[in-house]
Design an enzyme around this catalytic site. Structure first.
Site, short mmCIF file in Angstrom:
data_model
loop_
_atom_site.label_atom_id
_atom_site.label_comp_id
_atom_site.label_asym_id
_atom_site.label_seq_id
_atom_site.Cartn_x
_atom_site.Cartn_y
_atom_site.Cartn_z
CB SER A 139 -0.85 -0.01 1.28
OG SER A 139 -1.46 1.25 1.49
CE1 TYR A 152 -4.62 -1.87 4.97
CE2 TYR A 152 -3.32 0.10 4.54
CZ TYR A 152 -4.07 -0.96 4.07
OH TYR A 152 -4.27 -1.13 2.72
#
Ligand code: NAD
Length: 257
Positions: A139, A152
Site C-alpha cells: 500500500s 495497517y
C-alpha cells in the site's frame, strides 16, 4: 516466459483488488486459485464463471489467512504455485490508545504474517521448478503513514521489509519478489469507510471522495483493480526478470508529495 499455463494463487480474491488481479492473470491464460475464508456457494460459482469467461482453469480454495496453518495448507492444496500474490487484507481505523488489541492482532496476522507463511510454503516448489514470482500487495501506507491506521501502516511497512528480504534470499534463482503499493482503489474495503466519514465531517459523498479519501492522491482519481492486475502481469513478464526486492507505486503521485 509467459504466464499462460502457470498456476497463480491470489489470496483474498473473491472481491476488490484480489479479484481484479485474478481476472487479469486468468485473461493472460494462468490457472488461477481464488481464495477467501468464506467458502460460500457463490465463491465456488465465481470460480466457475471466471473459468468459463477466460477459458482457463480457475479453482476456489477456502483458507483463513489469519491462521498460519491455513495459509500453508492453501499452497499445499493448490499443489504449489508459480505465481503467488499475497493480497488478503483488512483495515481498522482508531487512535492508538483506543485501538482494540484484537484488531491489531488480526491486521498483523492477515496483512503481514499470512505472507510469511504462504511464501515459506511456496518457495521450495518454485525453486524445484526453476521459476517463481511473488507479488505482495502492500500500500502507499507501506511507504508513508496516516494517523489512526497504526496496525495497517505497521503491517504494510512490514510487508515491504519482507519483500526485500525474500528478494535477497532468492536473488540468484529465477524467482523475484516485489511489492505493489496502491494508493486508494475504490473497492469494498474503501467503500466501507465512506458512510462513517460522511457522518463524521458532515460531508457529501463527493466531498468525502475528493477532499478526504483522495486528499493525498494528486491525480484525484482512484487507481483501478485492472491497473493493479496489469502490473502483476507485468512483474510476471520477461521484461521484469531483473526487477526484484522493490516497490511499484500505483498512487496517482501520493508518494511523490
Ligand atoms: P476487499 O475488502 O475488497 O478485499 C479483501 C479481500 O481479502 C477479500 O477477498 C476478503 O475475502 C479477503 N480476506 C479478508 N480477510 C481474510 C481472511 N481472514 N482470510 C482470507 N481472505 C480474507 O479489499 P481490497 O481493497 O481489495 O484490498 C485488498 C488488498 O489491497 C489489501 O491487502 C489492502 O490492504 C490492499 N490495498 C487496498 C487499497 C484500496 O484503496 N482499496 C489500497 C492499498 C492497498
Amino acid at each position: 516466459m509467459s504466464v499462460s499455463g502457470k498456476t497463480a494463487i491470489v489470496t483474498g480474491s473473491n472481491s476488490g483488488i484480489g479479484l481484479g488481479v485474478a481476472e487479469e492473470l486468468a485473461k493472460a491464460g494462468a490457472k488461477v486459485v481464488l481464495n477467501s475464508f468464506t467458502d460460500r456457494d457463490e465463491d465456488h460459482k465465481l470460480a466457475e464463471e471466471l473459468a468459463a469467461k477466460y477459458g482457463t482453469e480457475v479453482r476456489y480454495i477456502a483458507a483463513d489467512m489469519s491462521k498460519g496453518d491455513d495459509c500453508r495448507a492453501l499452497v499445499e492444496k493448490a499443489g504449489g504455485c508459480d505465481i503467488l500474490v499475497n493480497n488478503a487484507g483488512i483495515q481498522h481505523v482508531a487512535a492508538i490508545d483506543e485501538f482494540p488489541a484484537e484488531k491489531w492482532d488480526a491486521i498483523i496476522a492477515i496483512n503481514l504474517s499470512s505472507s510469511f507463511h504462504t511464501i515459506a510454503a511456496a518457495l521450495p516448489g518454485m525453486r524445484e521448478k526453476g521459476w517463481g514470482r511473488v507479488v505482495n500487495i502492500a500500500s502507499a501506507h507501506g511507504l508513508t503513514a496516516s494517523p489512526y491506521k497504526s496496525a495497517y501502516v505497521a503491517a504494510k511497512h512490514g510487508i515491504v521489509g519482507l519483500t526485500k528480504t525474500v528478494a535477497l534470499e532468492t536473488a540468484e534463482q529465477p524467482i523475484t519478489c516485489n511489492a505493489i503499493c496502491p494508493g486508494y482503489v475504490l473497492t469494498p474495503l474503501v467503500e466501507a469507510q465512506i458512510p462513517d466519514t460522511m457522518k463524521k465531517y458532515d460531508m457529501s459523498r463527493d466531498d468525502v471522495v475528493r477532499n478526504v479519501l483522495l486528499e493525498r492522491q494528486p491525480s484525484k482519481e482512484f487507481a483501478t483493480t485492472e491497473q493493479i492486475g496489469g502490473t502483476v502481469a507485468f512483474l510476471c513478464s520477461p521484461a521484469a526478470e531483473q526487477i526484484t526486492g522493490t516497490t511499484i507505486s500505483i498512487d496517482g503521485g501520493w508518494t511523490a508529495l
